[in-house]
Scaffold this motif. Structure first.
Motif, PDB file in Angstrom:
ATOM      1  N   ILE A 118     -15.655   3.658  -0.935  1.00  0.00           N
ATOM      2  CA  ILE A 118     -14.260   2.614  -0.797  1.00  0.00           C
ATOM      3  C   ILE A 118     -14.684   1.456  -0.974  1.00  0.00           C
ATOM      4  CG2 ILE A 118     -12.601   2.442   1.446  1.00  0.00           C
ATOM      5  CD1 ILE A 118     -13.578   5.307   2.417  1.00  0.00           C
ATOM      6  N   PRO A 119     -13.914   0.752  -1.905  1.00  0.00           N
ATOM      7  CA  PRO A 119     -13.767  -1.091  -1.458  1.00  0.00           C
ATOM      8  C   PRO A 119     -13.882  -1.382  -0.683  1.00  0.00           C
ATOM      9  CG  PRO A 119     -12.546   0.408  -2.979  1.00  0.00           C
ATOM     10  CD  PRO A 119     -13.258   0.945  -2.611  1.00  0.00           C
ATOM     11  N   LEU A 171     -11.452  -6.399  -1.726  1.00  0.00           N
ATOM     12  CA  LEU A 171      -9.881  -6.386  -2.062  1.00  0.00           C
ATOM     13  C   LEU A 171      -9.057  -7.343  -2.325  1.00  0.00           C
ATOM     14  CD1 LEU A 171      -9.388  -2.692  -1.319  1.00  0.00           C
ATOM     15  CD2 LEU A 171      -9.783  -3.905  -3.485  1.00  0.00           C
ATOM     16  N   TRP A 172      -9.565  -8.495  -0.929  1.00  0.00           N
ATOM     17  CA  TRP A 172      -8.945  -9.618  -0.404  1.00  0.00           C
ATOM     18  C   TRP A 172      -9.683 -11.024  -1.410  1.00  0.00           C
ATOM     19  CZ3 TRP A 172      -5.358  -7.456   1.117  1.00  0.00           C
ATOM     20  CH2 TRP A 172      -5.736  -7.019   2.582  1.00  0.00           C
ATOM     21  N   ASN A 173      -9.416 -11.315  -2.064  1.00  0.00           N
ATOM     22  CA  ASN A 173     -10.442 -11.978  -3.517  1.00  0.00           C
ATOM     23  C   ASN A 173      -8.683 -11.707  -4.234  1.00  0.00           C
ATOM     24  OD1 ASN A 173     -13.127 -12.125  -3.020  1.00  0.00           O
ATOM     25  ND2 ASN A 173     -14.121 -10.978  -3.580  1.00  0.00           N
ATOM     26  N   ASP A 174      -8.195 -11.062  -3.788  1.00  0.00           N
ATOM     27  CA  ASP A 174      -6.949 -11.360  -5.071  1.00  0.00           C
ATOM     28  C   ASP A 174      -6.022 -11.304  -3.950  1.00  0.00           C
ATOM     29  OD1 ASP A 174      -4.627 -10.326  -6.132  1.00  0.00           O
ATOM     30  OD2 ASP A 174      -5.443  -8.163  -7.021  1.00  0.00           O
ATOM     31  N   LEU A 175      -5.719 -12.435  -4.039  1.00  0.00           N
ATOM     32  CA  LEU A 175      -3.938 -13.269  -3.289  1.00  0.00           C
ATOM     33  C   LEU A 175      -2.989 -12.188  -3.468  1.00  0.00           C
ATOM     34  CD1 LEU A 175      -3.922 -14.896  -1.634  1.00  0.00           C
ATOM     35  CD2 LEU A 175      -3.054 -16.849  -3.545  1.00  0.00           C
ATOM     36  N   HIS A 176      -2.673 -11.741  -4.476  1.00  0.00           N
ATOM     37  CA  HIS A 176      -1.435 -11.272  -5.266  1.00  0.00           C
ATOM     38  C   HIS A 176      -1.713  -9.539  -4.394  1.00  0.00           C
ATOM     39  CE1 HIS A 176       0.315 -13.972  -7.762  1.00  0.00           C
ATOM     40  NE2 HIS A 176      -0.840 -13.682  -8.129  1.00  0.00           N
ATOM     41  N   LEU A 177      -2.167  -9.169  -3.935  1.00  0.00           N
ATOM     42  CA  LEU A 177      -2.842  -7.868  -3.550  1.00  0.00           C
ATOM     43  C   LEU A 177      -2.766  -8.526  -1.759  1.00  0.00           C
ATOM     44  CD1 LEU A 177      -3.253  -4.662  -3.622  1.00  0.00           C
ATOM     45  CD2 LEU A 177      -5.979  -5.695  -3.618  1.00  0.00           C
ATOM     46  N   TYR A 230       3.935  -0.674  -1.400  1.00  0.00           N
ATOM     47  CA  TYR A 230       3.864   0.378  -1.756  1.00  0.00           C
ATOM     48  C   TYR A 230       3.067   0.824  -2.852  1.00  0.00           C
ATOM     49  CZ  TYR A 230       4.648   3.661   2.715  1.00  0.00           C
ATOM     50  OH  TYR A 230       4.857   3.910   3.971  1.00  0.00           O
ATOM     51  N   ALA A 231       3.630  -0.262  -3.400  1.00  0.00           N
ATOM     52  CA  ALA A 231       2.839   0.161  -5.118  1.00  0.00           C
ATOM     53  C   ALA A 231       1.243  -0.101  -5.227  1.00  0.00           C
ATOM     54  CB  ALA A 231       3.458  -0.796  -5.812  1.00  0.00           C
ATOM     55  N   SER A 232       1.085  -1.567  -3.792  1.00  0.00           N
ATOM     56  CA  SER A 232      -0.354  -1.857  -4.175  1.00  0.00           C
ATOM     57  C   SER A 232      -1.097  -0.922  -3.303  1.00  0.00           C
ATOM     58  CB  SER A 232      -0.069  -2.982  -3.025  1.00  0.00           C
ATOM     59  OG  SER A 232       0.174  -4.563  -4.304  1.00  0.00           O
ATOM     60  N   ARG A 251      -2.779   1.931  -5.690  1.00  0.00           N
ATOM     61  CA  ARG A 251      -4.003   1.623  -6.457  1.00  0.00           C
ATOM     62  C   ARG A 251      -5.544   1.303  -5.794  1.00  0.00           C
ATOM     63  NH1 ARG A 251      -2.883  -4.508  -7.469  1.00  0.00           N
ATOM     64  NH2 ARG A 251      -5.487  -4.323  -7.739  1.00  0.00           N
ATOM     65  N   LEU A 252      -5.071   1.336  -4.449  1.00  0.00           N
ATOM     66  CA  LEU A 252      -5.930   1.393  -3.537  1.00  0.00           C
ATOM     67  C   LEU A 252      -6.536   3.266  -2.786  1.00  0.00           C
ATOM     68  CD1 LEU A 252      -5.378  -1.149  -0.383  1.00  0.00           C
ATOM     69  CD2 LEU A 252      -6.286  -0.974  -2.954  1.00  0.00           C
TER      70      LEU A 252
END
Length: 272
Positions: A44-45, A54-60, A77-79, A82-83
Motif C-alpha cells: 500500500i503506498p 502520495l502527498w507529493n501530488d499536490l492535486h491529489l 471520489y474519482a481520486s 485511484r487509490l
C-alpha cells in the motif's frame, strides 16, 4: 556509535534484536504504535515519503482533503478510485501477525495505528485503535446513517458519483481522517490511556512527525514506559528510545517471531 543504536547499513543487527526480544519477554503491558511502514510492506503506498509519497501530488492532496470533499465531492471520489486497488488486494504481513500473536498471548494490550487499511484486524488483532479511521466504513454527513464499504462500492459501481445517502440524499463520506480533519476524540482518548498504562511502547514503521499521534511516545516515556523503535529512517524520538533499529519490518518481525516461537501465518496455516 551510541550504545543501543545500529547504523542502518551495518549487518547483522542480532545484538539489538536479541535485546528487543529480552524486553518483549519481560514486558507485561505492551502497546504497539504502527505507521505507514507497516502498510507499505503489504504493497500500500504511503503518503509522506520523499520518494513516491502520495502527498507529493499536490492535486491529489487537495482532492483528498476535507475541503476538497466539500467543494468537489465527485473529484474526491474519482481520486479515491485511484487509490483503492492496492487497498483491496493487500494481505496482512508478518508484522500484522506478530502483533496479533502478542495480543493472543496476553502480552499486548492495544495496537494504535495510523493506517486505514484494516489489516491488523484481518490478522487477528482485536483491540485496534484507528487514529486515522478506516476506509471500511462510511457515513452520511447530514443524517449520520452508517454505511459499509461494500454498500458505498455498490453505489460507485452503479455510477453514483458522488454516492449519496438513500435516506436523505446527503453526501456519503468515508470514515477516514482527511487532510484538514481533526482526529476522532474517542480514538485519541483511548490511545492516550493505552500509552500511559503500558510498560513498553513498540513503534513500528512510523516517522513520528504527524501530531497528535507523534506525541504518544512522549506520554508513554513520561509515564515510565520503555520505547523501542523500528523504522527504516531516523525519527525525532530515536534519542529517547531504549533500542532503535533501522531495518525492514518483515525481517524484524520474522526474527522476533522465530525467537519467541511464533507462527506468523494466518490461523490454520502451518509454519514453513
Amino acid at each position: 556509535m551510541t550504545p543501543g543504536r545500529e547504523h542502518p547499513m551495518t549487518p547483522p543487527r542480532n545484538d539489538a534484536l536479541n535485546r528487543v526480544v529480552e524486553h518483549l519477554e519481560r514486558a507485561t503491558r505492551v502497546v504497539a504504535l504502527t505507521g505507514a511502514g507497516v502498510s507499505t510492506e503489504a504493497g500500500i503506498p504511503d503518503f509522506r515519503s520523499s520518494e513516491g509519497g502520495l502527498w507529493n501530488d499536490l492535486h491529489l492532496m487537495v482532492s483528498l482533503s476535507s475541503w476538497g470533499f466539500r467543494l468537489a465531492p465527485g473529484r474526491f471520489y474519482a481520486s479515491i478510485l485511484r487509490l483503492l486497488p492496492p487497498l483491496l488486494t493487500a494481505q496482512p504481513t508478518r508484522t500484522h501477525y506478530l502483533l496479533a500473536e502478542f495480543e493472543r498471548r496476553g502480552k499486548l494490550t492495544a495496537v494504535i495505528t495510523q493506517n486505514i487499511d484494516g489489516l491488523h484486524q484481518r490478522a487477528g488483532s482485536r483491540n485496534v485503535i484507528e487514529l486515522h479511521g478506516t476506509y471500511r466504513r462510511a457515513h452520511c454527513v447530514d443524517c449520520q446513517h452508517a454505511y459499509t464499504f461494500e454498500e458505498v462500492q455498490n453505489k460507485i459501481q452503479r455510477q453514483e458519483l458522488p454516492p449519496r445517502c438513500h435516506r436523505c440524499r446527503g453526501l456519503i463520506k468515508p470514515d477516514v481522517v482527511l487532510f484538514g480533519d481533526l482526529l476522532p476524540s474517542e480514538a485519541l482518548a483511548r490511545a492516550t490511556e493505552a500509552v500511559q498504562q503500558c510498560d513498553l511502547l513498540l513503534i513500528l514503521g512510523s516517522s513520528l512527525v504527524v501530531y497528535p499521534a507523534a506525541d504518544l511516545p512522549r506520554q508513554a516515556r513520561e509515564a515510565g514506559a520503555r520505547l523501542i523503535i523500528v523504522n527504516l529512517e531516523p525519527t525525532p524520538y530515536d534519542h529517547r528510545a531504549e533500542i532503535v533499529i533501522h531495518a525492514p519490518l518483515g525481517e524484524f518481525s520474522q526474527f522476533v517471531g522465530d525467537r519467541m516461537g511464533m507462527n506468523l501465518q494466518p490461523l490454520g496455516v502451518p509454519p514453513q
